[in-house]
Motif scaffolding. Structure first.
Motif, PDB file in Angstrom:
ATOM      1  N   ASP A  90       0.913  -1.274  -0.119  1.00 24.79           N
ATOM      2  CA  ASP A  90       0.136  -0.124   0.097  1.00 24.79           C
ATOM      3  C   ASP A  90       0.788   1.603   0.067  1.00 24.79           C
ATOM      4  O   ASP A  90       1.519   1.699   1.049  1.00 24.79           O
ATOM      5  CB  ASP A  90      -0.734   0.251   1.283  1.00 24.79           C
ATOM      6  CG  ASP A  90      -2.127   1.027   1.078  1.00 24.79           C
ATOM      7  OD1 ASP A  90      -1.902   2.035   0.748  1.00 24.79           O
ATOM      8  OD2 ASP A  90      -3.394   0.424   1.133  1.00 24.79           O
ATOM      9  N   LYS A 135      -0.670   0.618  -9.657  1.00 23.81           N
ATOM     10  CA  LYS A 135      -1.596  -0.653  -9.787  1.00 23.81           C
ATOM     11  C   LYS A 135      -0.951  -1.696  -9.049  1.00 23.81           C
ATOM     12  O   LYS A 135      -1.792  -2.474  -8.543  1.00 23.81           O
ATOM     13  CB  LYS A 135      -1.348  -0.931 -11.255  1.00 23.81           C
ATOM     14  CG  LYS A 135      -2.058  -2.291 -11.552  1.00 23.81           C
ATOM     15  CD  LYS A 135      -2.322  -2.699 -13.145  1.00 23.81           C
ATOM     16  CE  LYS A 135      -2.817  -3.723 -13.634  1.00 23.81           C
ATOM     17  NZ  LYS A 135      -3.115  -4.153 -15.035  1.00 23.81           N
ATOM     18  N   ASN A 141      -2.026  -0.469  -4.535  1.00 26.38           N
ATOM     19  CA  ASN A 141      -3.244  -0.397  -3.922  1.00 26.38           C
ATOM     20  C   ASN A 141      -3.806  -1.249  -2.964  1.00 26.38           C
ATOM     21  O   ASN A 141      -3.900  -2.363  -3.465  1.00 26.38           O
ATOM     22  CB  ASN A 141      -4.253  -0.110  -5.094  1.00 26.38           C
ATOM     23  CG  ASN A 141      -5.567   0.297  -4.620  1.00 26.38           C
ATOM     24  OD1 ASN A 141      -6.058   0.046  -3.681  1.00 26.38           O
ATOM     25  ND2 ASN A 141      -6.624   0.638  -5.449  1.00 26.38           N
ATOM     26  N   LYS A 143      -6.139  -1.927  -1.521  1.00 27.84           N
ATOM     27  CA  LYS A 143      -7.533  -2.414  -1.592  1.00 27.84           C
ATOM     28  C   LYS A 143      -8.057  -3.194  -2.583  1.00 27.84           C
ATOM     29  O   LYS A 143      -9.000  -3.470  -2.988  1.00 27.84           O
ATOM     30  CB  LYS A 143      -8.573  -1.086  -1.277  1.00 27.84           C
ATOM     31  CG  LYS A 143      -8.248  -0.248  -0.018  1.00 27.84           C
ATOM     32  CD  LYS A 143      -9.194   0.518   0.015  1.00 27.84           C
ATOM     33  CE  LYS A 143      -9.025   1.627   1.213  1.00 27.84           C
ATOM     34  NZ  LYS A 143      -8.951   0.727   2.461  1.00 27.84           N
ATOM     35  N   ASP A 144      -6.867  -3.573  -3.476  1.00 23.15           N
ATOM     36  CA  ASP A 144      -7.091  -3.996  -4.890  1.00 23.15           C
ATOM     37  C   ASP A 144      -6.312  -5.365  -4.787  1.00 23.15           C
ATOM     38  O   ASP A 144      -5.033  -5.278  -5.546  1.00 23.15           O
ATOM     39  CB  ASP A 144      -6.634  -3.375  -5.825  1.00 23.15           C
ATOM     40  CG  ASP A 144      -6.990  -3.629  -7.278  1.00 23.15           C
ATOM     41  OD1 ASP A 144      -7.703  -4.878  -7.385  1.00 23.15           O
ATOM     42  OD2 ASP A 144      -6.229  -3.342  -8.245  1.00 23.15           O
ATOM     43  N   LYS A 195      -6.545  -8.116  -6.431  1.00 16.10           N
ATOM     44  CA  LYS A 195      -6.645  -8.675  -7.984  1.00 16.10           C
ATOM     45  C   LYS A 195      -4.960  -8.308  -8.434  1.00 16.10           C
ATOM     46  O   LYS A 195      -4.508  -9.040  -9.299  1.00 16.10           O
ATOM     47  CB  LYS A 195      -7.563  -8.196  -8.840  1.00 16.10           C
ATOM     48  CG  LYS A 195      -7.516  -8.976 -10.344  1.00 16.10           C
ATOM     49  CD  LYS A 195      -8.428  -8.413 -11.073  1.00 16.10           C
ATOM     50  CE  LYS A 195      -8.682  -8.961 -12.511  1.00 16.10           C
ATOM     51  NZ  LYS A 195      -9.642  -8.740 -13.387  1.00 16.10           N
ATOM     52  N   ASN A 196      -4.568  -6.929  -8.244  1.00 16.91           N
ATOM     53  CA  ASN A 196      -3.552  -6.631  -8.808  1.00 16.91           C
ATOM     54  C   ASN A 196      -2.104  -6.354  -8.080  1.00 16.91           C
ATOM     55  O   ASN A 196      -1.378  -5.914  -8.349  1.00 16.91           O
ATOM     56  CB  ASN A 196      -3.629  -5.250  -9.690  1.00 16.91           C
ATOM     57  CG  ASN A 196      -4.745  -5.574 -10.639  1.00 16.91           C
ATOM     58  OD1 ASN A 196      -4.377  -6.251 -11.704  1.00 16.91           O
ATOM     59  ND2 ASN A 196      -5.862  -4.704 -10.592  1.00 16.91           N
ATOM     60  N   ASN A 197      -2.471  -6.455  -6.708  1.00 15.80           N
ATOM     61  CA  ASN A 197      -1.359  -6.198  -5.672  1.00 15.80           C
ATOM     62  C   ASN A 197      -0.195  -6.989  -5.759  1.00 15.80           C
ATOM     63  O   ASN A 197      -0.244  -8.138  -6.063  1.00 15.80           O
ATOM     64  CB  ASN A 197      -2.112  -6.295  -4.213  1.00 15.80           C
ATOM     65  CG  ASN A 197      -1.245  -5.518  -3.109  1.00 15.80           C
ATOM     66  OD1 ASN A 197      -0.453  -6.095  -2.554  1.00 15.80           O
ATOM     67  ND2 ASN A 197      -1.616  -4.479  -2.911  1.00 15.80           N
ATOM     68  N   ASP A 234      -6.455  -5.926   3.903  1.00  9.99           N
ATOM     69  CA  ASP A 234      -6.133  -4.606   3.440  1.00  9.99           C
ATOM     70  C   ASP A 234      -5.332  -3.929   3.772  1.00  9.99           C
ATOM     71  O   ASP A 234      -4.870  -3.697   4.956  1.00  9.99           O
ATOM     72  CB  ASP A 234      -7.710  -3.708   3.943  1.00  9.99           C
ATOM     73  CG  ASP A 234      -7.844  -2.171   3.279  1.00  9.99           C
ATOM     74  OD1 ASP A 234      -6.700  -1.380   2.959  1.00  9.99           O
ATOM     75  OD2 ASP A 234      -8.961  -1.849   3.420  1.00  9.99           O
TER      76      ASP A 234
END
Length: 243
Positions: free
Chosen positions: A18, A30, A33, A35-36, A38-40, A94
Motif C-alpha cells: 500500500d 497498480k 493499491n 484495497k485491490d 487482484k493487482n496487488n 487491506d
C-alpha cells in the motif's frame, strides 16, 4: 456430519502492499493499491501469494475463496498440497490495516485467535491452532509499535513461524520471544517478500526438514528469481534468534 481431521495447516498473513498507508518506497500505482487484491504486488501480481500458488506451483492446488468474518481481510483463499494432507490458508489484509495484520499474526504465534474453517467435511484449524504461520509484506514494526497481551504457553509446543519482510529478525524478535514461538525463517536485510521464497520454505517444512535446510532452500529460490548471488541470498535469510 462434520469430522475432525489431523491435517496440518499453514496460515499465511499477507499485508497487501500500500503506497498510501505504509512506509514503503512507492511501487507502481497498480501494484500498490492496498484495497485491490487482484493487482496487488503481494497477492494478485505474478509473484504474489495467490497468483503464484494458483498458477505456478506444482505442489499446491487451489481450492477456492473462503468467507471470513474479519472485515479487514479482503480475500481468504485455500490451497491443498497435491500429495500430502496439508492445507494452506492465505489472508489478504487491506493494506491500510497492516497493523491489524501484524497483530493478528503475532497473537496466532502465541496460540491465540484460534479459528476453524470447514472444507469438504474437514475441519481446518487456523490462527492459533495452525501448525505453521507466515507473515508476508512490509515490515510494519519499522513504523509502529504493537501492544499485545501474550499468554503463557510453556505447556504448549512452540509455534513455527516465518516472517518474509525487510530486516524481520531485527524488528520481530522481541515480539516473537514474548509469543514464545519458533522462527524457522526470517531476514537480516532488505528483501522482496514474494511467494517463491515462501513455497520453497514450506515445502521443506512439510518434509520435516530442519531450519538450516529451510533457510538454504529459501536462499536458492530467492537467488533463482532475484539473481542476487547465492552468497547474498544465504546472508539474507536466517533462523532462530541472535545470540
Amino acid at each position: 456430519m462434520k469430522t475432525t481431521c489431523q491435517t496440518k495447516t499453514i496460515h499465511v498473513f499477507v499485508a497487501l502492499c500500500d503506497n498510501q498507508f505504509q512506509g514503503i518506497v512507492p511501487v507502481p500505482t497498480k501494484l500498490g493499491n492496498g484495497k485491490d487484491p487482484k493487482n496487488n504486488l503481494y497477492w494478485g501480481a505474478i509473484y504474489g501469494v495467490k497468483s503464484y500458488f494458483k498458477r505456478k506451483s506444482k505442489d499446491w492446488v487451489f481450492k477456492g475463496v473462503i468467507p471470513t468474518r474479519n472485515n479487514v481481510i479482503i480475500e481468504r483463499v485455500l490451497f491443498k498440497h497435491a500429495k500430502k494432507d496439508i492445507f494452506l490458508v492465505a489472508d489478504a489484509y487491506d493494506g491500510q490495516y497492516i497493523k491489524k495484520c501484524t497483530e493478528d499474526f503475532l497473537r496466532a504465534s502465541n496460540h491465540q485467535n484460534s479459528e476453524a474453517i470447514t472444507f469438504q467435511n474437514k475441519q481446518i484449524n487456523i490462527g492459533g491452532k495452525a501448525n505453521l504461520l507466515a507473515y508476508i509484506g512490509h515490515d510494519g514494526l519499522m513504523d509502529f509499535n504493537v501492544d499485545i497481551s501474550y499468554q503463557k504457553t510453556s505447556n504448549l509446543s512452540k509455534k513455527d513461524i516465518i516472517v518474509l519482510a525487510c530486516f524481520s529478525q531485527d524488528y520481530f524478535s522481541d515480539e516473537i520471544k514474548k509469543a514464545n514461538a519458533n522462527p524457522i525463517l526470517w531476514t537480516t536485510n532488505l528483501m522482496a517478500p514474494e511467494a517463491y521464497t515462501l513455497e520453497a520454505a514450506i515445502n521443506n517444512w512439510s518434509e520435516n526438514k530442519p531450519a538450516s535446510i529451510i533457510k538454504e532452500s529459501a536462499a536458492k529460490a530467492y537467488h533463482a528469481y532475484q539473481k542476487c548471488g547465492m552468497k547474498g541470498a544465504r546472508n539474507l535469510f536466517t533462523y532462530g534468534f541472535k545470540n
